[in-house]
Scaffold this active site. Structure first.
Site, mmCIF file in Angstrom:
data_model
loop_
_atom_site.group_PDB
_atom_site.id
_atom_site.type_symbol
_atom_site.label_atom_id
_atom_site.label_comp_id
_atom_site.label_asym_id
_atom_site.label_seq_id
_atom_site.Cartn_x
_atom_site.Cartn_y
_atom_site.Cartn_z
ATOM 1 N N GLY A 122 0.843 -1.200 0.000
ATOM 2 C CA GLY A 122 0.000 0.000 0.000
ATOM 3 C C GLY A 122 0.874 1.244 0.000
ATOM 4 O O GLY A 122 1.930 1.283 0.633
ATOM 5 N N GLY A 170 -0.531 4.621 0.324
ATOM 6 C CA GLY A 170 -1.241 5.813 0.766
ATOM 7 C C GLY A 170 -0.401 6.571 1.770
ATOM 8 O O GLY A 170 0.824 6.412 1.823
ATOM 9 N N LEU A 171 -1.049 7.378 2.602
ATOM 10 C CA LEU A 171 -0.287 8.180 3.554
ATOM 11 C C LEU A 171 0.533 7.300 4.484
ATOM 12 O O LEU A 171 1.689 7.602 4.773
ATOM 13 C CB LEU A 171 -1.229 9.067 4.362
ATOM 14 N N ALA A 172 -0.041 6.192 4.962
ATOM 15 C CA ALA A 172 0.698 5.328 5.873
ATOM 16 C C ALA A 172 1.823 4.602 5.135
ATOM 17 O O ALA A 172 2.984 4.669 5.542
ATOM 18 C CB ALA A 172 -0.253 4.331 6.537
ATOM 19 N N HIS A 212 -20.353 8.953 6.953
ATOM 20 C CA HIS A 212 -20.063 10.382 6.823
ATOM 21 C C HIS A 212 -21.355 11.131 6.482
ATOM 22 O O HIS A 212 -22.079 10.738 5.580
ATOM 23 C CB HIS A 212 -19.028 10.591 5.723
ATOM 24 N N SER A 271 -16.680 17.486 1.524
ATOM 25 C CA SER A 271 -15.957 17.706 2.781
ATOM 26 C C SER A 271 -16.869 18.275 3.848
ATOM 27 O O SER A 271 -17.683 19.155 3.599
ATOM 28 C CB SER A 271 -14.816 18.673 2.559
ATOM 29 N N ARG A 305 -19.500 13.392 13.366
ATOM 30 C CA ARG A 305 -20.074 12.745 12.185
ATOM 31 C C ARG A 305 -21.198 11.774 12.508
ATOM 32 O O ARG A 305 -22.210 11.739 11.819
ATOM 33 C CB ARG A 305 -18.955 12.000 11.455
ATOM 34 N N HIS A 355 -17.902 5.736 4.962
ATOM 35 C CA HIS A 355 -16.755 6.555 4.624
ATOM 36 C C HIS A 355 -15.436 5.989 5.143
ATOM 37 O O HIS A 355 -14.414 6.051 4.474
ATOM 38 C CB HIS A 355 -16.984 7.948 5.222
ATOM 39 N N ARG A 414 -14.236 8.187 14.404
ATOM 40 C CA ARG A 414 -13.081 9.024 14.120
ATOM 41 C C ARG A 414 -13.507 10.476 13.933
ATOM 42 O O ARG A 414 -14.510 10.744 13.284
ATOM 43 C CB ARG A 414 -12.367 8.535 12.857
#
Lengths: 252, 637
Positions: B40, B42-44, B266, B284, B330, B401, B435
């Site tokens: 992966g 992505g950001l991680a 979301h 958003s 949320r 989401h 979250r």
């Protein structure tokens, strides 16, 4: 509110079994296409029909379907991402088409983006260009406090305009020379506006432009087709900045 | 299975520093001898590969897309939280920690969340140094905004494209390491299995998506950074390729799955328009800063929004939650939208939507100001719906989401399989049962840039690694298994497409394991999902080309796994006889209709252990201890 109506479409879709096979346009007729559908949802419907008929579905790249990942890549009626301006293929909706339309769908066509299958092309050349210098060399953990660097708002905005590039490659597909200048220039311009980009300024532009040439992309001759096709409205003025950066780097 | 969270001793605020000192290091000259497989980008995954490459490890990075830059982190819009207190409005590491624990409805580990809050400040510094063009003020300082559920302005952003800019920063850093020869990139590869040798994660099996070949890669540790499983619902805001296969196959190899029922719905997405729809688009939630949510007061009021006078509108969030108003978390915003639509007060063609109205803000701030803040979101909305939100209110509805659940990890981000680390959304660790907005980006980057370099080194330095090759029996067996599943899928030759099965599963999940759950519905889901799974293996039809790009075949494997994961989610939701955060059980609510926790019985992490095919999974519990915050009923009134 936008109303829903149904379209009948004649599709001409590029079919090519693999990179070395010869491709051709195949004809498909699709009925009851809702105008609320996105273009890719229309292709999903076509593929479900093809599978049910025992035929191979049309392969096309897509992922986020929100116009940001840059994976979708179709030439629609001869225009990269279709006629709708500043819109990636995945954000194009069928309400922009008329009942009875014939729609031609082809892959990006460029020497540097070879076809893998049907409408899917190989864009690893873009990754190679970025690895030649599309970054700042800052070690993780070594950064100073973020607000120790003051960046005027207008400069940050200009950098963001350039950084908005999604790396889809429509600029290359639209360019008669198959040039990647807009893609490369957007990255170079982003760093040219920012103090963080100063240290590696010369090396960056020389290496990235050199890599673009090595990979078989053509030269820029100011047609401006790239800017017209860009789903993120990346301005061609960035190419002027890239040239300025290049000249400064090459002759100093 | 024994769960050891390995939370370090000592006062909360000193745990991470102390632990960093206590952990063993790998000598710089020895790092290149270790091969780390990162799945992966992505950001991680991107930040982990970049950082580990920079430290000198030999990194192999894998992604399913054509380029690492396409990972779905790129679609995150709103922003990233950090406890910088640049706004001088009372923020601190402690407050971010507290807000995150409370927002997660007291179902996350204190120590993990505090570390996350501590590291948040370093992330912003790092990203600025990379040239991420965050929004600025005229004086050149970074701009902040407040974001869903927070009473301080701690969210950093880059227009509505924060995820894109952060990801491109991590991607650039990673590509620098590719250029240096320390990271090898393998794109268009899908992980199909984990290879465990002598009890340690030592390799992966992937399918080359272009030619269909099954490939083996060996290493000394595996980092799973493959995101969440929201696509189990078929319709979600996840990208089309987002899936749970890599994580699920690790679960079947012995990694416990934590809190699978915690999913986040979301509140601000564009409503579904028809059955053909392939995914949902998020708007958003920063929009809730300036947009007001309302529905007509009267049931079945089908007038156009501008024909409904002010007195006949119900701004229900402002009415019910005067102090947080439109900015409630949320889960609260989503449930309230569902409630008003269930009452028959929903708007639009389907009645499954509420208005998000900007007319007051446009009047107060001017259209130019609104355009500067949200221009790209408004354009996107108009492209998809054909409506102009400057003139008519947006229609929004909740959609799946994010998944807070994921593979169980200890404080070091290691799963129950030694050597298998899980980062970002793929793990379960930091967000509890809900979250907060702008916290996903924070967690992905904290894990990749600042946690894994330390904890991975400690693992490598304190273990010995036998020499292995990719042709030894563990690899050939896993390869054989992957091949036989593909052969089996291609040989079924049934009557229903993969999409049809996925859509049916999604409907069961959304109706019964979705925003509001009850015992009857969950039991129904537990009966129907196995039936659908059996039918899938009898009757799926897949184009029969295993040797070239075949997206339907890829999706078939993913849907097969979703058909198992969906059942585990329902099982977990049925067992948790309480409501908390995104997990709302209708039987357990306060008289005001808020989530009612049962702290006596359920202050634990449910870590599910695979017990074999067709066997009931085993429940393991990790008790959650709260030594620093007092558990209270969340209130946003």
């Amino acid at each position: 509110m936008d109303t829903n109506s149904k379209l009948t479409l004649n599709l001409k879709v590029w079919r090519q079994k693999n990179g070395s096979a010869k491709g051709k346009l195949a004809d498909y007729k699709l009925t009851d296409v809702s105008t609320h559908m996105s273009f890719l949802e229309m292709l999903d419907v076509l593929n479900e029909q093809l599978i049910k008929q025992g035929e191979d579905p049309v392969e096309f790249d897509n992922d986020c379907r929100e116009g940001i990942c840059g994976m979708c890549s179709l030439v629609i009626n001869g225009v990269a991402h279709g006629q709708e301006s500043s819109t990636a293929t995945c954000q194009l909706h069928m309400r922009k088409f008329n009942d009875g339309d014939t729609i031609t769908i082809e892959p990006w066509r460029s020497k540097a983006f070879p076809v893998i299958k049907d409408l899917v092309v190989d864009r690893t050349a873009f990754d190679q260009i970025i690895s030649a210098g599309g970054y700042t060399s800052c070690r993780v953990g070594s950064a100073a406090d973020a607000n120790s660097l003051l960046i005027p708002k207008d400069m940050a905005e200009k950098a963001m305009d350039a950084a908005a590039c999604i790396g889809c490659g429509a600029c290359v597909a639209a360019c008669p020379n198959g040039s990647a200048s807009l893609f490369v220039a957007a990255k170079i311009a982003q760093f040219s506006y920012l103090p963080q980009g100063k240290a590696e300024r010369k090396k960056r532009v020389l290496n990235m432009v050199g890599k673009m040439d090595d990979l078989g992309f053509g030269d820029c001759s100011n047609h401006g087709e790239c800017e017209a096709a860009c789903p993120k409205e990346i301005s061609i003025t960035h190419i002027a900045i890239m040239r300025k950066e290049y000249v400064k780097a090459a002759f100093s | 299975m024994k769960l050891d969270s390995k939370i370090p001793d000592g006062p909360l605020a000193e745990k991470w520093d102390k632990h960093k000192f206590d952990m063993k290091l790998v000598n710089p000259a020895n790092r290149r001898k270790y091969t780390i497989l990162v799945v992966g980008t992505g950001l991680a995954g991107g930040s982990a590969a970049a950082t580990l490459g920079e430290l000198g490890y030999n990194v192999k990075s894998f992604c399913i897309q054509d380029s690492p830059r396409r990972a779905h982190s790129i679609a995150a819009q709103g922003g990233i939280n950090a406890a910088k207190n640049y706004s001088n409005d009372g923020d601190s590491v402690w407050r971010l920690f507290y807000d995150t624990i409370k927002g997660g409805d007291y179902r996350a580990r204190e120590a993990n969340v505090h570390r996350l809050a501590e590291l948040s400040v370093n992330i912003i510094d790092q990203c600025v140094a990379q040239g991420v063009p965050f929004a600025r003020e005229y004086g050149g300082q970074l701009d902040n905004r407040s974001f869903g559920g927070a009473q301080v302005s701690r969210t950093f952003y880059a227009r509505g494209q924060t995820g894109q800019q952060l990801l491109l920063g991590a991607y650039g850093s990673m590509m620098r390491q590719v250029d240096e020869g320390r990271v090898m990139m393998y794109a268009r590869r899908e992980m199909l299995d984990l290879v465990v040798v002598d009890g340690k994660a030592r390799g992966i099996i992937v399918r080359n998506l272009i030619n269909g070949k099954i490939e083996s890669y060996s290493g000394d540790a595996v980092l799973l950074c493959t995101g969440g499983y929201g696509n189990v619902f078929y319709l979600s805001t996840n990208a089309k390729n987002s899936n749970a296969t890599a994580a699920w196959r690790c679960y079947k190899k012995g990694a416990a799955f934590g809190n699978p029922c915690y999913t986040q719905i979301h509140p601000t997405c564009i409503p579904q328009s028809g059955d053909y729809q392939g995914k949902l688009t998020l708007m958003s939630e920063s929009l809730r800063n300036d947009g007001r949510v309302w529905v007509p007061k009267n049931k079945g009021d089908k007038r156009a929004p501008d024909q409904i006078p002010e007195v006949e509108r119900d701004y229900y969030l402002e009415r019910k939650y005067p102090s947080f108003g439109n900015l409630v978390p949320r889960d609260v915003a989503s449930r309230n939208a569902k409630a008003v639509c269930d009452e028959g007060r929903g708007v639009g063609e389907t009645g499954l939507a509420v208005y998000l109205d900007f007319s007051d803000s446009i009047q107060r701030l001017g259209e130019a100001d609104i355009k500067e803040k949200y221009g790209n979101l408004f354009d996107m909305y108009e492209r998809i719906t054909g409506d102009n939100p400057y003139q008519t209110p947006m229609r929004i509805y909740p959609a799946v989401h994010y998944t807070m659940g994921g593979l169980w990890v200890d404080y070091n981000l290691m799963s129950t399989i030694p050597g298998l680390f899980v980062l970002g959304e793929a793990n379960f660790s930091d967000h509890g049962a809900n979250r907060l907005g702008a916290s996903a980006l924070m967690q992905g980057l904290a894990d990749g840039y600042f946690v894994i370099p330390y904890t991975l080194a400690d693992y490598l330095a304190t273990n010995t690694f036998s020499k292995i090759t990719e042709d030894q029996k563990e690899f050939t067996a896993a390869t054989q298994e992957a091949k036989s599943q593909i052969t089996k899928l291609l040989s079924i030759n049934g009557k229903k497409t993969v999409t049809e099965f996925h859509r049916e599963l999604g409907k069961i999940m959304w109706d019964h394991v979705g925003m509001a759950r009850n015992e009857k519905g969950l039991k129904y889901a537990l009966k129907e999902i196995p039936k659908l799974r059996d039918e899938f293996w009898q009757n799926v039809m897949i184009p029969r080309d295993g040797d070239s790009l075949n997206k339907n075949l890829e999706f078939a494997g993913r849907v097969a796994d979703f058909l198992e994961l969906g059942e585990l989610m329902a099982r977990d939701a049925l067992l948790r006889n309480e409501s908390c955060g995104g997990h709302f059980r209708e039987e357990f609510q306060t008289p005001e209709g808020e989530a009612k926790r049962d702290d006596k019985k359920f202050t634990y992490v449910a870590a599910w252990e695979y017990a074999g095919k067709d066997k009931k999974p085993i429940l393991n519990k990790e008790p959650l201890k709260f030594e620093n915050v007092h558990l209270s009923q969340r209130s946003y009134k």
